[in-house]
Design a protein around this motif. Structure first.
Motif, short mmCIF file in Angstrom:
data_model
loop_
_atom_site.label_atom_id
_atom_site.label_comp_id
_atom_site.label_asym_id
_atom_site.label_seq_id
_atom_site.Cartn_x
_atom_site.Cartn_y
_atom_site.Cartn_z
N UNK A 248 4.30 7.81 -0.04
CA UNK A 248 5.11 8.62 0.07
C UNK A 248 6.60 7.52 -0.08
N UNK A 249 6.59 5.80 0.11
CA UNK A 249 7.99 5.73 0.85
C UNK A 249 8.50 5.07 -0.18
N UNK A 250 7.83 4.76 -1.04
CA UNK A 250 7.82 4.04 -2.26
C UNK A 250 8.64 4.69 -3.02
N UNK A 251 9.34 5.02 -4.21
CA UNK A 251 9.65 6.07 -4.12
C UNK A 251 9.70 6.18 -5.57
N UNK A 252 9.22 4.90 -6.23
CA UNK A 252 8.70 4.77 -7.80
C UNK A 252 7.64 5.88 -7.92
N UNK A 253 6.71 4.79 -7.06
CA UNK A 253 5.67 5.69 -7.43
C UNK A 253 5.67 7.70 -6.49
N UNK A 258 4.90 12.90 -8.84
CA UNK A 258 5.22 14.01 -9.17
C UNK A 258 6.03 14.48 -9.94
N UNK A 259 5.94 13.87 -11.34
CA UNK A 259 6.17 13.61 -12.26
C UNK A 259 5.52 14.91 -13.42
N UNK A 260 6.07 15.83 -14.02
CA UNK A 260 5.04 16.96 -14.84
C UNK A 260 4.14 16.21 -15.68
N UNK A 261 4.69 14.52 -16.15
CA UNK A 261 4.12 14.17 -17.38
C UNK A 261 2.31 13.94 -17.44
N UNK A 262 2.10 13.83 -18.50
CA UNK A 262 0.45 13.42 -18.74
C UNK A 262 -0.23 12.02 -17.92
N UNK A 263 0.36 11.38 -17.70
CA UNK A 263 0.37 9.94 -17.21
C UNK A 263 0.24 10.39 -16.01
N UNK A 264 1.16 10.87 -15.64
CA UNK A 264 1.13 10.99 -13.91
C UNK A 264 -0.40 12.22 -13.27
N UNK A 265 -0.29 13.30 -14.54
CA UNK A 265 -1.32 14.47 -14.28
C UNK A 265 -2.32 13.53 -14.36
N UNK A 266 -2.89 12.48 -15.52
CA UNK A 266 -4.30 11.61 -15.40
C UNK A 266 -4.48 11.35 -13.98
N UNK A 336 -13.88 2.43 -0.75
CA UNK A 336 -13.66 4.09 -0.23
C UNK A 336 -12.31 4.08 0.11
N UNK A 337 -12.08 3.28 1.53
CA UNK A 337 -10.90 3.66 2.38
C UNK A 337 -9.82 4.05 2.20
N UNK A 338 -9.74 3.37 0.82
CA UNK A 338 -8.66 3.08 0.11
C UNK A 338 -8.19 4.24 -1.12
N UNK A 339 -9.30 4.32 -1.27
CA UNK A 339 -9.51 5.49 -2.29
C UNK A 339 -9.11 6.41 -2.01
N UNK A 340 -10.13 6.78 -0.99
CA UNK A 340 -9.20 7.77 0.21
C UNK A 340 -7.98 8.19 0.73
N UNK A 341 -7.38 7.33 0.62
CA UNK A 341 -5.98 6.75 1.48
C UNK A 341 -4.85 7.45 0.16
N UNK A 342 -5.36 6.79 -1.19
CA UNK A 342 -4.47 7.05 -2.14
C UNK A 342 -4.30 9.10 -2.36
N UNK A 343 -5.78 9.06 -2.07
CA UNK A 343 -6.43 10.71 -2.48
C UNK A 343 -5.21 11.48 -0.98
N UNK A 344 -4.98 11.08 -0.01
CA UNK A 344 -4.48 11.43 0.77
C UNK A 344 -3.43 12.05 0.74
N UNK A 345 -2.65 10.50 0.43
CA UNK A 345 -1.42 9.81 -0.36
C UNK A 345 -0.51 11.26 -1.24
N UNK A 346 -1.35 11.57 -1.97
CA UNK A 346 -1.38 12.24 -3.22
C UNK A 346 -1.09 13.54 -2.81
N UNK A 347 -1.97 14.52 -1.78
CA UNK A 347 -1.67 15.44 -0.87
C UNK A 347 -0.06 15.38 -0.61
#
Length: 470
Positions: A248-253, A258-266, A336-347
């Protein structure tokens, strides 16, 4: 003589006015202002260290304080809360780091919470988190402490260099926090590791008597197991916060997700699915030895373990084989925890900071309160195993409804109602899994016990977040 040694200060010049000498070659800014800023930082740091020393001295010298933390359910709950509190406070402290006087108030609370952690470490632990999870010999501990001291010595050099050259004048709180944590961690690595070993049990742990009526096992071993599990959960929460904050704090990520491109959706779909690939639910009848792995559908919320007169363990597929094999289980747990961290960050990317902070605060309050209640109830003979079938049925209903909501999106009101129901369900899971931690998990099931509680907390946070309006 003194006038010749200190001519400027002998004339009554204000220390905060600085001096004419440059701090480094090519310095463009005013050296007076930078010197005043540096003195301000070290004044704050001195006050923090003095407060830490005072609080830690009280915790160590007043035996009833340390005894309370390790011999009662309320003490254990408060101990867990104080471990997590500094990481919770870091979020608002970062947001309000330049807003006076809120930043100083949050800095005081943060310093107090760290001070209690330091005091408890000095009072009844014989090592830090890595040495608890991976018991080491005396030589290994000395080597680890030396490496840790070397690393944090490097941090002191790095943060001091930032203090001299890079921190802006309104970042005095964040600069003080950086140096303060460097010093505290350096002291922690260099301190003597002698004393009462938490993992070995002891008089303090035994002083609390049994955790529940008719307890047959050793209370010392069960308390040590409980502390180990909560230490793992605390580490998982910290890693999750770090990964989610980075997203959430690293703007490019953040902009990419948040981009609606195919790559971001995948990428978004991969982040949501990756933690659940290979997930299985293994129902093990307690009355006989029959066991059957059954695939389990998962959604954003529905990733938890449950029992329904049976035992359901929800883990990654490799952990089906290595959940009790050290240290592979810790490596898999970290991934596993890092993966969940990515999911939480995305949410959290689409939510405001105030909503996230409110959901985190509510989650901490609910988890702390339910944990204390479960220990209190278990002490008085209450058993929560009957919740298993109801929670499992509720989890299936949430899963089906989540799939329907994905295929047929519903309105805001429906989403919030679903979030409220999910929060109630996972609050029940916290009580149920805490009861299992107290009574049923064997000592080599620390990874499964940690995963259960960790997922309960994460799902509760996401459920509460969905009910809060930005």
């Amino acid at each position: 003589g003194s006038d010749r040694m200190w001519p400027k200060y002998a004339k009554g010049v204000d220390l905060e006015s600085g001096g004419p000498s440059a701090l480094y070659p090519g310095m463009i800014e005013s050296s007076d202002l930078r010197w005043a800023f540096i003195r301000k930082i070290y004044t704050i740091l001195t006050v923090q260290l003095a407060l830490t020393a005072a609080v830690a001295a009280v915790v160590v010298s007043v035996k009833s304080v340390s005894h309370f933390f390790v011999s009662s359910s309320a003490g254990l709950g408060l101990y867990i809360f104080l471990i997590i509190l500094p990481f919770i406070l870091l979020c608002p402290l970062y947001i309000y780091r330049e807003r006076h006087p809120v930043n100083l108030l949050l800095l005081g609370l943060f310093t107090l919470s760290i001070s209690f952690a330091v005091g408890m470490s000095c009072a009844f632990t014989s090592g830090n988190i890595p040495t608890i999870l991976f018991p080491l010999g005396k030589i290994s501990v000395m080597i680890y402490g030396g490496l840790g001291a070397l690393i944090f010595s490097g941090y002191i050099i790095y943060d001091t260099d930032n203090l001299i050259k890079r921190f802006t004048y309104d970042q005095y709180v964040w600069a003080a926090v950086s140096l303060y944590l460097d010093v505290i961690n350096l002291i922690g690595e260099m301190k003597d590791w002698r004393g009462w070993d938490v993992e070995a049990g002891g008089a303090a742990a035994a002083g609390g008597a049994s955790l529940y009526p008719n307890m047959m096992e050793s209370p010392q071993l069960r308390w040590a197991f409980i502390r180990k599990v909560y230490t793992i959960v605390a580490l998982q929460i910290v890693i999750t916060i770090g990964v989610a904050a980075a997203i959430n704090l690293i703007a490019p990520v953040r902009d990419f997700l948040l981009d609606r491109s195919t790559a971001s959706f995948v990428a978004g779909v991969a982040i949501m699915i990756l933690p659940f690939l290979g997930t299985y639910a293994k129902f093990q009848d307690r009355m006989d030895s029959f066991s059957s792995p059954i695939p389990c559908s998962m959604t954003v919320f529905d990733f938890a373990s449950s029992n329904c007169s049976l035992e359901m363990e929800t883990v990654m597929l490799p952990m089906m084989y290595f959940s009790e094999r050290h240290p592979i289980n810790f490596v898999l747990l970290l991934l596993f925890t890092v993966c969940i961290g990515f999911a939480v960050g995305l949410a959290c990317t689409t939510r405001g900071g105030a909503a996230i902070l409110e959901a985190a605060t509510l989650t901490a309050a609910v988890v702390g309160g339910l944990t204390l209640y479960t220990f209190w109830a278990a002490k008085r003979g209450h058993d929560f195993s009957f919740l298993g079938p109801f929670l499992f049925a509720a989890l299936l209903a949430l899963t089906i409804f989540s799939l329907i909501q994905v295929l047929f999106p519903m309105g805001t009101v429906t989403t919030r109602v679903f979030g409220c129901i999910s929060a109630v369900v996972f609050a029940g899971f916290i009580i149920y899994d805490t009861d299992n931690l107290i009574k049923r998990h064997s000592y080599d099931q620390y990874v499964c016990a940690a995963i259960s509680l960790y997922l309960d907390i994460i799902n509760l946070f996401l459920a509460l977040l969905s009910t809060i309006e930005d």
